[in-house]
Design a protein around this motif. Structure first.
Motif, PDB file in Angstrom:
ATOM      1  N   ILE A   1      20.642 -32.798  58.760  1.00 37.74           N
ATOM      2  CA  ILE A   1      21.558 -31.848  58.110  1.00 37.74           C
ATOM      3  C   ILE A   1      22.408 -31.379  59.149  1.00 37.74           C
ATOM      4  O   ILE A   1      22.285 -31.054  60.390  1.00 37.74           O
ATOM      5  CB  ILE A   1      20.638 -30.499  57.592  1.00 37.74           C
ATOM      6  CG1 ILE A   1      19.687 -31.060  56.620  1.00 37.74           C
ATOM      7  CG2 ILE A   1      21.402 -29.311  57.368  1.00 37.74           C
ATOM      8  CD1 ILE A   1      18.649 -29.981  56.205  1.00 37.74           C
ATOM      9  N   PRO A   2      23.801 -31.374  58.730  1.00 39.17           N
ATOM     10  CA  PRO A   2      24.846 -30.761  59.850  1.00 39.17           C
ATOM     11  C   PRO A   2      24.524 -29.313  60.120  1.00 39.17           C
ATOM     12  O   PRO A   2      24.208 -28.636  59.417  1.00 39.17           O
ATOM     13  CB  PRO A   2      26.024 -30.811  59.025  1.00 39.17           C
ATOM     14  CG  PRO A   2      25.801 -32.096  58.165  1.00 39.17           C
ATOM     15  CD  PRO A   2      24.371 -31.793  57.764  1.00 39.17           C
ATOM     16  N   ASN A   3      24.602 -29.120  61.320  1.00 39.33           N
ATOM     17  CA  ASN A   3      24.160 -27.728  61.808  1.00 39.33           C
ATOM     18  C   ASN A   3      25.405 -26.848  62.148  1.00 39.33           C
ATOM     19  O   ASN A   3      26.733 -27.162  61.570  1.00 39.33           O
ATOM     20  CB  ASN A   3      23.489 -27.965  63.228  1.00 39.33           C
ATOM     21  CG  ASN A   3      24.321 -28.511  64.323  1.00 39.33           C
ATOM     22  OD1 ASN A   3      25.571 -28.128  64.385  1.00 39.33           O
ATOM     23  ND2 ASN A   3      23.723 -29.143  65.254  1.00 39.33           N
TER      24      ASN A   3
ATOM     25  N   ALA B   1      31.325 -29.064  57.352  1.00 38.42           N
ATOM     26  CA  ALA B   1      30.683 -30.065  57.686  1.00 38.42           C
ATOM     27  C   ALA B   1      29.272 -30.317  56.719  1.00 38.42           C
ATOM     28  O   ALA B   1      28.949 -31.367  56.098  1.00 38.42           O
ATOM     29  CB  ALA B   1      30.087 -30.281  58.990  1.00 38.42           C
ATOM     30  N   LEU B   2      28.609 -29.231  56.481  1.00 39.24           N
ATOM     31  CA  LEU B   2      27.302 -29.076  55.760  1.00 39.24           C
ATOM     32  C   LEU B   2      27.798 -29.409  54.152  1.00 39.24           C
ATOM     33  O   LEU B   2      27.252 -30.401  53.615  1.00 39.24           O
ATOM     34  CB  LEU B   2      26.486 -27.867  55.694  1.00 39.24           C
ATOM     35  CG  LEU B   2      25.351 -27.557  54.979  1.00 39.24           C
ATOM     36  CD1 LEU B   2      24.311 -28.722  54.936  1.00 39.24           C
ATOM     37  CD2 LEU B   2      24.986 -26.236  54.871  1.00 39.24           C
ATOM     38  N   LEU B   3      28.745 -28.702  53.709  1.00 35.79           N
ATOM     39  CA  LEU B   3      29.249 -28.754  52.186  1.00 35.79           C
ATOM     40  C   LEU B   3      29.740 -30.074  52.096  1.00 35.79           C
ATOM     41  O   LEU B   3      29.382 -30.666  50.862  1.00 35.79           O
ATOM     42  CB  LEU B   3      29.983 -27.676  51.954  1.00 35.79           C
ATOM     43  CG  LEU B   3      29.622 -26.085  52.056  1.00 35.79           C
ATOM     44  CD1 LEU B   3      30.628 -25.397  52.164  1.00 35.79           C
ATOM     45  CD2 LEU B   3      28.693 -25.785  51.185  1.00 35.79           C
TER      46      LEU B   3
ATOM     47  N   ASP C   1      31.997 -22.705  48.109  1.00 37.34           N
ATOM     48  CA  ASP C   1      31.253 -22.491  49.386  1.00 37.34           C
ATOM     49  C   ASP C   1      29.721 -22.256  49.203  1.00 37.34           C
ATOM     50  O   ASP C   1      29.038 -21.980  49.778  1.00 37.34           O
ATOM     51  CB  ASP C   1      31.644 -21.469  50.387  1.00 37.34           C
ATOM     52  CG  ASP C   1      31.796 -20.013  49.752  1.00 37.34           C
ATOM     53  OD1 ASP C   1      31.426 -19.982  48.552  1.00 37.34           O
ATOM     54  OD2 ASP C   1      31.655 -18.983  50.547  1.00 37.34           O
ATOM     55  N   LYS C   2      29.349 -22.783  47.706  1.00 37.17           N
ATOM     56  CA  LYS C   2      27.929 -22.643  47.381  1.00 37.17           C
ATOM     57  C   LYS C   2      27.330 -23.903  46.951  1.00 37.17           C
ATOM     58  O   LYS C   2      27.726 -24.914  46.625  1.00 37.17           O
ATOM     59  CB  LYS C   2      27.860 -21.601  45.938  1.00 37.17           C
ATOM     60  CG  LYS C   2      28.270 -20.257  46.226  1.00 37.17           C
ATOM     61  CD  LYS C   2      27.470 -19.201  47.166  1.00 37.17           C
ATOM     62  CE  LYS C   2      28.222 -17.940  47.256  1.00 37.17           C
ATOM     63  NZ  LYS C   2      27.575 -17.103  48.057  1.00 37.17           N
TER      64      LYS C   2
ATOM     65  N   PHE D   1      21.479 -21.549  53.508  1.00 40.97           N
ATOM     66  CA  PHE D   1      20.917 -22.945  53.508  1.00 40.97           C
ATOM     67  C   PHE D   1      20.139 -23.339  54.880  1.00 40.97           C
ATOM     68  O   PHE D   1      18.930 -23.466  54.885  1.00 40.97           O
ATOM     69  CB  PHE D   1      21.930 -23.931  52.989  1.00 40.97           C
ATOM     70  CG  PHE D   1      21.090 -25.345  52.959  1.00 40.97           C
ATOM     71  CD1 PHE D   1      20.433 -25.770  51.704  1.00 40.97           C
ATOM     72  CD2 PHE D   1      21.063 -26.277  54.089  1.00 40.97           C
ATOM     73  CE1 PHE D   1      20.247 -26.974  51.810  1.00 40.97           C
ATOM     74  CE2 PHE D   1      20.571 -27.562  54.142  1.00 40.97           C
ATOM     75  CZ  PHE D   1      20.003 -27.893  52.845  1.00 40.97           C
ATOM     76  N   TRP D   2      20.919 -23.197  56.001  1.00 44.20           N
ATOM     77  CA  TRP D   2      20.323 -23.463  57.201  1.00 44.20           C
ATOM     78  C   TRP D   2      19.126 -22.625  57.631  1.00 44.20           C
ATOM     79  O   TRP D   2      18.241 -23.195  58.276  1.00 44.20           O
ATOM     80  CB  TRP D   2      21.382 -23.270  58.295  1.00 44.20           C
ATOM     81  CG  TRP D   2      22.547 -24.056  58.439  1.00 44.20           C
ATOM     82  CD1 TRP D   2      22.507 -25.619  58.285  1.00 44.20           C
ATOM     83  CD2 TRP D   2      23.988 -23.737  58.644  1.00 44.20           C
ATOM     84  NE1 TRP D   2      23.769 -26.149  58.651  1.00 44.20           N
ATOM     85  CE2 TRP D   2      24.422 -25.297  58.733  1.00 44.20           C
ATOM     86  CE3 TRP D   2      24.941 -22.813  58.662  1.00 44.20           C
ATOM     87  CZ2 TRP D   2      25.824 -25.458  58.724  1.00 44.20           C
ATOM     88  CZ3 TRP D   2      26.149 -22.835  58.778  1.00 44.20           C
ATOM     89  CH2 TRP D   2      26.620 -24.164  58.850  1.00 44.20           C
TER      90      TRP D   2
END
Length: 134
Positions: free
Chosen positions: A34-36, A43-45, A91-92, A113-114
């Protein structure tokens, strides 16, 4: 080791989910980091959005409860449970629960999420994986 329905309630790892996904689809599955936070929300999205736009499923597992006093952070959330990332909108992150729509949590942002989809290591670092198709 338990098999069949007795196996359901003992959970799964990202690698076990990859094995099941490969068996179900006949395609090659993989586990990705998972991108941090250092890489940023985008990056995560984008990691999830890219997989979903390629019609590849994304499965994540929530971390375990950190102590008996830790409260459930939002409605329809379960600690130590697998979810599917159904979509990324703005962003969700929208999750889907295999227990059904009545158990699906509300859309969450990257920070939430993180916090709930990466585990805590003994040295204070955090890790997390997601399962998808190659």
């Amino acid at each position: 080791a338990p098999t069949g329905y007795n196996r359901i309630d003992i959970g799964s790892t990202a690698y076990q989910r990859a094995d099941l996904l490969a068996k179900l689809t006949g395609e090659e599955a993989e586990v990705r980091q998972i991108p941090n936070e250092q890489l940023g929300d985008q990056a995560l999205l984008d990691a999830f959005r890219d997989q979903l736009s390629d019609d590849k499923p994304v499965f994540v597992g929530s971390r375990g409860q950190r102590g008996s006093g830790e409260l459930i952070p939002f409605i329809n959330f379960a600690f130590g449970h697998a979810y599917e990332v159904a979509k990324v909108e703005g962003d969700k992150i929208h999750l889907s629960n295999p227990w059904g729509d009545n158990y699906t949590p509300p859309p969450i942002d990257a920070t939430t999420f993180w916090e709930y989809f990466r585990w805590y290591n003994a040295d204070g670092t955090r890790d997390g994986n997601f399962t998808t198709l190659k």
